[in-house]
Design an enzyme around this catalytic site. Sequence first.
Site, PDB file in Angstrom:
ATOM      1  N   CYS A 207     -33.322 -17.249   8.915  1.00  0.00           N
ATOM      2  CA  CYS A 207     -34.747 -17.393   9.258  1.00  0.00           C
ATOM      3  C   CYS A 207     -35.523 -18.165   8.201  1.00  0.00           C
ATOM      4  O   CYS A 207     -36.491 -18.844   8.517  1.00  0.00           O
ATOM      5  CB  CYS A 207     -35.370 -16.026   9.470  1.00  0.00           C
ATOM      6  SG  CYS A 207     -35.213 -14.951   8.043  1.00  0.00           S
TER       7      CYS A 207
ATOM      8  N   GLU B 291     -41.196  -9.257  11.726  1.00  0.00           N
ATOM      9  CA  GLU B 291     -40.527 -10.223  10.837  1.00  0.00           C
ATOM     10  C   GLU B 291     -40.003 -11.324  11.743  1.00  0.00           C
ATOM     11  O   GLU B 291     -38.944 -11.179  12.355  1.00  0.00           O
ATOM     12  CB  GLU B 291     -39.386  -9.537  10.072  1.00  0.00           C
ATOM     13  CG  GLU B 291     -39.828  -8.410   9.146  1.00  0.00           C
ATOM     14  CD  GLU B 291     -40.495  -8.906   7.870  1.00  0.00           C
ATOM     15  OE1 GLU B 291     -40.341 -10.089   7.528  1.00  0.00           O
ATOM     16  OE2 GLU B 291     -41.191  -8.103   7.226  1.00  0.00           O
TER      17      GLU B 291
HETATM   18  P1  NAD Z   1     -34.669 -12.313  19.449  1.00  0.00           P
HETATM   19  O1  NAD Z   1     -36.143 -12.219  19.354  1.00  0.00           O
HETATM   20  O2  NAD Z   1     -34.067 -13.002  20.611  1.00  0.00           O
HETATM   21  O3  NAD Z   1     -34.009 -10.844  19.438  1.00  0.00           O
HETATM   22  C1  NAD Z   1     -34.351  -9.861  18.481  1.00  0.00           C
HETATM   23  C2  NAD Z   1     -34.241  -8.481  19.113  1.00  0.00           C
HETATM   24  O4  NAD Z   1     -35.086  -8.395  20.262  1.00  0.00           O
HETATM   25  C3  NAD Z   1     -32.856  -8.118  19.597  1.00  0.00           C
HETATM   26  O5  NAD Z   1     -32.621  -6.776  19.194  1.00  0.00           O
HETATM   27  C4  NAD Z   1     -32.926  -8.240  21.100  1.00  0.00           C
HETATM   28  O6  NAD Z   1     -32.119  -7.310  21.750  1.00  0.00           O
HETATM   29  C5  NAD Z   1     -34.378  -7.959  21.416  1.00  0.00           C
HETATM   30  N1  NAD Z   1     -34.894  -8.723  22.558  1.00  0.00           N
HETATM   31  C6  NAD Z   1     -34.560  -9.990  22.904  1.00  0.00           C
HETATM   32  N2  NAD Z   1     -35.271 -10.377  24.001  1.00  0.00           N
HETATM   33  C7  NAD Z   1     -36.070  -9.335  24.337  1.00  0.00           C
HETATM   34  C8  NAD Z   1     -37.046  -9.113  25.362  1.00  0.00           C
HETATM   35  N3  NAD Z   1     -37.322 -10.051  26.265  1.00  0.00           N
HETATM   36  N4  NAD Z   1     -37.661  -7.927  25.390  1.00  0.00           N
HETATM   37  C9  NAD Z   1     -37.394  -6.976  24.491  1.00  0.00           C
HETATM   38  N5  NAD Z   1     -36.495  -7.129  23.505  1.00  0.00           N
HETATM   39  C10 NAD Z   1     -35.834  -8.282  23.418  1.00  0.00           C
HETATM   40  O7  NAD Z   1     -34.188 -12.935  18.068  1.00  0.00           O
HETATM   41  P2  NAD Z   1     -32.732 -13.297  17.619  1.00  0.00           P
HETATM   42  O8  NAD Z   1     -32.210 -14.414  18.468  1.00  0.00           O
HETATM   43  O9  NAD Z   1     -31.900 -12.077  17.465  1.00  0.00           O
HETATM   44  O10 NAD Z   1     -32.980 -13.846  16.134  1.00  0.00           O
HETATM   45  C11 NAD Z   1     -33.417 -15.132  15.877  1.00  0.00           C
HETATM   46  C12 NAD Z   1     -34.871 -15.164  15.512  1.00  0.00           C
HETATM   47  O11 NAD Z   1     -35.189 -14.169  14.578  1.00  0.00           O
HETATM   48  C13 NAD Z   1     -35.260 -16.469  14.849  1.00  0.00           C
HETATM   49  O12 NAD Z   1     -36.516 -16.869  15.314  1.00  0.00           O
HETATM   50  C14 NAD Z   1     -35.348 -16.104  13.378  1.00  0.00           C
HETATM   51  O13 NAD Z   1     -36.177 -16.923  12.604  1.00  0.00           O
HETATM   52  C15 NAD Z   1     -35.866 -14.717  13.463  1.00  0.00           C
HETATM   53  N6  NAD Z   1     -35.527 -13.965  12.264  1.00  0.00           N
HETATM   54  C16 NAD Z   1     -36.516 -13.575  11.428  1.00  0.00           C
HETATM   55  C17 NAD Z   1     -36.205 -12.900  10.268  1.00  0.00           C
HETATM   56  C18 NAD Z   1     -37.255 -12.444   9.317  1.00  0.00           C
HETATM   57  O14 NAD Z   1     -36.925 -11.677   8.426  1.00  0.00           O
HETATM   58  N7  NAD Z   1     -38.496 -12.879   9.431  1.00  0.00           N
HETATM   59  C19 NAD Z   1     -34.878 -12.623   9.971  1.00  0.00           C
HETATM   60  C20 NAD Z   1     -33.891 -13.045  10.864  1.00  0.00           C
HETATM   61  C21 NAD Z   1     -34.216 -13.709  12.013  1.00  0.00           C
END
Ligand code: NAD
Length: 455
Positions: A243, A209
Amino acid sequence: MNYSKIIAQQRAFFSSNQTKDIQFRIAQLKKLKYLLQENEQAFYQAIYSDFKKSAFETYTAEMSFIYDEIDTAIKKLPKWAKKKRTKTNLVNLPARSYTLPEPLGVSLVMGAWNYPFQLSLVPVVTAIAAGNTVILKPSEIPSQTSQIMASIINKNFPVAFLYVVEGGIPETTQLLEQKFDKIFFTGSTAVGKIIYKAAAKNLTPVTLELGGKSPALIMKDAHIKETAKRIVWAKFLNAGQTCIAPDYLLVEESIKDTLLEALTEQIKVNDYRFDQENYVQIINAKNFDRLEKLIDNNKVYIGGESDAKSRYIAPTILSEVQFEDPIMQDEIFGPILPVISFNNLTKIIQKIKERPKPLSLYVFTKNKTIKNRILHEISFGGGAINDAVMHITNPYLAFGGVGDSGMGSYHGEAGFRDFSHYKSILEKPFGFEPNFKYPPYSKSKLTWIKRIMGS
Ligand code: NAD
């Protein structure tokens, strides 16, 4: 932490078949709902201290989603989990054919920070409903929120069934070294690619997602005041950290000025102030700095003010924006709304199609032909006509992205399917076995086979 030990415990528990019992699943969902309701005040406090999200928004945009998902699952589970009869083709008769859902096994759910409860717990509810065990790794960024989920869940559920691992990149990286039967990830497209790669090692099915830039098109026949009201709410909810918020507006040139005025008026009416609990903070200094740099003062139509200490960025509209501007390169994920005007719909559709497939798309128009053109010509995850964001609140609509905005979907039955495998079964009785498919083959057998197969 020894993740392999936890996973081994969950695997053994799954193997005991207890999660396959529908009543067991329902009991766990009821227990989860009870715990959430019991601790609702603590959840409100945690999220308020993380980024000043009000109880109103926490209830409407977080807790209510989880409760709704639990209630729907409890009600519908017996039906969802039933085998589904399907037709049997002539060559196999007499027989019965059906599909039988089964849980995938040990699942890993990873959440994003912007709606930290909902994005972590709705997939957990779904995983439980489908009969899986779950390890949840919430986002580490809202630390209080992550902590409260871990403390309540880990105190009340056996590790072998449901467990919360707290942490950031190192913990996620370690978790991803393990073999899971299902990975459900919510977050950025960049990290989504890391997750997908790690899952591929074990051929683990994934749901991603992800995010992206979701456009909203406003055509000249739209009801301007209502359009402005719906867009302003959808964009500045959670200070744009949503998002599926409209990332940018594409407005027909002839109504641009009227729309900008209506948007400005609506921003004033909504009174976006922390002390009125109508607005939330930018989640952290890193995002605050990133967003502040995106505000081009030459293009500010309204807003633009910010305060680093309180991580406040005023609802901001940028006008006269071009596709080449920095604000148009990546997902904004904050309270800045760029407005691009256009005259030629065909060209603007082409522009959207040249970019990664968005998670959502919105179009405001009364014109059926335009609506149908956009729905048929542009690929995107989901969206709304004459509204924004609200499609996510309908549990009868599957929610998910496509292409760069993700794969797989959930909410309601879609989520149950996402965490299940559907076994296809052909069930034959004894007592009737025509000989024509068996060797030794002959011309007459071939004639029979051709007749039965209808070719
Ligand atoms: P992110 O990808 O930075 O982090 C999400 C998760 O991944 C966290 O649990 C984090 O600990 C982990 N993570 C981060 N970097 C990592 C790495 N290098 N290796 C492994 N794991 C890692 O996202 P975010 O900043 O928490 O959220 C924002 C993003 O999420 C935006 O792009 C937004 O559009 C998207 N989002 C999508 C939805 C959806 O339903 N499609 C909902 C909410 C947010």
